[in-house]
Write an enzyme that holds these catalytic residues in place. Sequence first.
Site, PDB file in Angstrom:
ATOM      1  N   ASN A   1      22.551  28.245  -6.833  1.00  0.00           N
ATOM      2  CA  ASN A   1      22.686  27.625  -8.152  1.00  0.00           C
ATOM      3  C   ASN A   1      23.495  26.335  -8.027  1.00  0.00           C
ATOM      4  O   ASN A   1      23.948  25.986  -6.945  1.00  0.00           O
ATOM      5  CB  ASN A   1      23.284  28.603  -9.177  1.00  0.00           C
ATOM      6  CG  ASN A   1      24.693  29.028  -8.813  1.00  0.00           C
ATOM      7  OD1 ASN A   1      25.570  28.209  -8.622  1.00  0.00           O
ATOM      8  ND2 ASN A   1      24.883  30.341  -8.692  1.00  0.00           N
TER       9      ASN A   1
ATOM     10  N   LYS B   1      11.584  34.179   9.647  1.00  0.00           N
ATOM     11  CA  LYS B   1      11.182  33.126   8.711  1.00  0.00           C
ATOM     12  C   LYS B   1       9.810  33.456   8.115  1.00  0.00           C
ATOM     13  O   LYS B   1       8.876  33.784   8.856  1.00  0.00           O
ATOM     14  CB  LYS B   1      11.133  31.796   9.467  1.00  0.00           C
ATOM     15  CG  LYS B   1      10.883  30.627   8.569  1.00  0.00           C
ATOM     16  CD  LYS B   1      10.852  29.328   9.358  1.00  0.00           C
ATOM     17  CE  LYS B   1      10.337  28.233   8.467  1.00  0.00           C
ATOM     18  NZ  LYS B   1       9.393  27.351   9.106  1.00  0.00           N
TER      19      LYS B   1
END
Length: 401
Positions: free
Chosen positions: A212, A291
Amino acid sequence: MKRIFSNKEIVLGVTGSIAAYKACEIASRLVEYGARVLPVLTESAAELVGPASFEAITGRRAITGMFEPLQNPEIEHIAVATRAHLFLIAPATANVIAKAAHGIADDWLTTTLLATKAPILFAPAMNCNMYTHPATQENIKTLAGRGCRFVGPEEGRLACGFSGIGRMIDPATIIEACVPLLAPKKELAGKRVLITSGANHEPIDPVRFIGNRSSGKMGRAIALEALARGAEVTIISGPSEARMPWGATVISVGSAGEMAQAVEREAPKADVIIGAAAVADYTVANPAADKIKRDQETLTLTLVQNPDIIAGAGAKKRPGQFVVGFAAETENVIPNAIAKLKRKNLDLIVANLIGTSDSGFGTDTISASLITPDRHIEDLPLVTKDELANHLFNHIVAALA
Ligand code: CTP
């Protein structure tokens, strides 16, 4: 910061290290914050940087010679020693540290150091072997034992070509180290303040995360104010752009889970707990071990709720402990904040409007209301985060008293 430095008389002692040029920046920042700075250069410092630079920055005559003040009683050394709020020696060579430790007074600076009862802060700068030499270390210990404070040095490349510990710490950190020495209020001496700050990174895979926009600026301002009032400060900081202040213990964490664990460990020791972090409400249920490849058209992540950290602290609050939360809201600010105050068993909540250009994540200012359990509301229309921290601690100190 300005409030703390405003109208304070600071003697800036500059001694003969290559880092002396950085003292100009220190002087400039102190003046910017409203301090009255008296520059004092030792003979060797004056060989490295011209007194004229300091005079231009501070608007005061730089003292360079022992007998110069005879013509000007305002800078007579006993008068200065008595008037000063702080002596900052930056850079401080091994030589000035040794002289101060042994009470040698053979120039204006060391004579005045011996005569003052003001706090003294040294920012050492020297070759790494000189710094680690037992003589220097003994001298530092002696001075620290008498209440002198030290900031730095740090490791890095030194002017002598060596690499190691001995580089003067950066001017911003030196200024921060002055804060607890200058602040008049010490109401939180002996108290421990625990602050959560910054954002969280919730891992998706080893290279990606959900985050955030929290900058950590609010947490930093709260920590500085707590330090200024004499508290022992621990910050549990998620990733953030703001540098945490000198003098605080910083525990760095990534995810909300890690932050929750750190708070669980630290909270029992704290007198005041402040939840300034923008805690991630959700985390990825099963972060991938490898990944994630770009081989699917769409990707769905399942999110699960994180623990409510400040509510946990509120639930386990022991008598005398004071717990503060924030309520970041885009609408219905006060009712939402009151509901959170109750739900999380808080002693104070800072309701703040987010999502405008001058109040919220990453800004230096904030619109906020401080709300107590008895619904007393103090509105702060648009203040700096430093000012908010000051109001916040006025409440906390009054409540703890
Ligand atoms: N907080 C926390 N742990 C969480 C979520 C929030 O400790 N998992 C803390 C924040 O640090 C802040 C207060 O709780 O002090 C309120 O945070 P906020 O994001 O405003 O509220 P939430 O409880 O997350 O509720 P909502 O997102 O529904 O507004």
